[in-house]
Design a protein around this motif. Structure first.
Motif, PDB file in Angstrom:
ATOM      1  N   THR A   1       0.819  -1.209   0.000  1.00 34.62           N
ATOM      2  CA  THR A   1       0.000   0.000   0.000  1.00 34.62           C
ATOM      3  C   THR A   1       0.857   1.266   0.000  1.00 34.62           C
ATOM      4  N   ARG A   2       2.186   1.102  -0.014  1.00 38.35           N
ATOM      5  CA  ARG A   2       3.037   2.287  -0.059  1.00 38.35           C
ATOM      6  C   ARG A   2       2.827   3.002  -1.401  1.00 38.35           C
ATOM      7  N   PRO A   3       2.906   4.341  -1.416  1.00 40.77           N
ATOM      8  CA  PRO A   3       2.764   5.054  -2.692  1.00 40.77           C
ATOM      9  C   PRO A   3       3.967   4.793  -3.584  1.00 40.77           C
ATOM     10  N   ASP A   4       3.766   4.966  -4.885  1.00 39.48           N
ATOM     11  CA  ASP A   4       4.888   4.873  -5.814  1.00 39.48           C
ATOM     12  C   ASP A   4       5.230   6.265  -6.328  1.00 39.48           C
ATOM     13  N   CYS A   5       6.491   6.469  -6.574  1.00 37.94           N
ATOM     14  CA  CYS A   5       7.012   7.760  -7.043  1.00 37.94           C
ATOM     15  C   CYS A   5       6.607   7.988  -8.500  1.00 37.94           C
TER      16      CYS A   5
END
Ligand SMILES: [Zn+2]
Length: 126
Positions: free
Chosen positions: A24-28
């Motif tokens: 669920t971490r955002p992607d750059c």
């Protein structure tokens, strides 16, 4: 037949769903790597990638802004100076297509998704 067959995106999604470990971490937007934000609203993994994105947009914007403004003001060359308006509209469309293709080839986030993320983070240019 394996549940993991199909395009890589589908396989990765299925594997994450099955194992319950969806990332669920955002992607750059610039490099698409997942990262842990250090503050709320952080969109990029590093300042270098934020600057790379913004500097590229600044360079593109210097060329696109007058074209888009003329295209809009002349309703794509159907009002006022039609010749200039039509030319500006055509060139703006060509440049935007070129930028989209470049971003796609480089693996960067699409501009609609980038703007959606900025809106969710509170961006309001007006
Ligand atoms: Zn990055």
């Amino acid at each position: 037949m394996s549940l993991l067959q199909g395009p890589p995106e589908t396989a990765r999604h299925d594997a994450a769903s099955i194992s319950g470990t969806a990332d669920t971490r955002p992607d750059c937007p610039e490099c698409r790597a997942r990262f842990v934000p250090r503050h709320p609203g952080q969109l990029f993994c590093t300042a270098a990638h934020r600057d790379a994105w913004n500097n590229r947009q600044t360079v593109r914007g210097r060329v696109l802004t007058p074209l888009v403004m003329v295209a809009r003001e002349t309703r794509n060359g159907t009002r006022g100076d039609r010749v200039t308006g039509a030319r500006a509209a055509s060139q703006a469309a060509t440049l935007m297509q070129r930028h989209r293709d470049e971003d796609r080839a480089a693996g960067r986030l699409s501009h609609p998704e980038y703007l959606a993320r900025r809106y969710r983070a509170g961006f309001d240019p007006l």
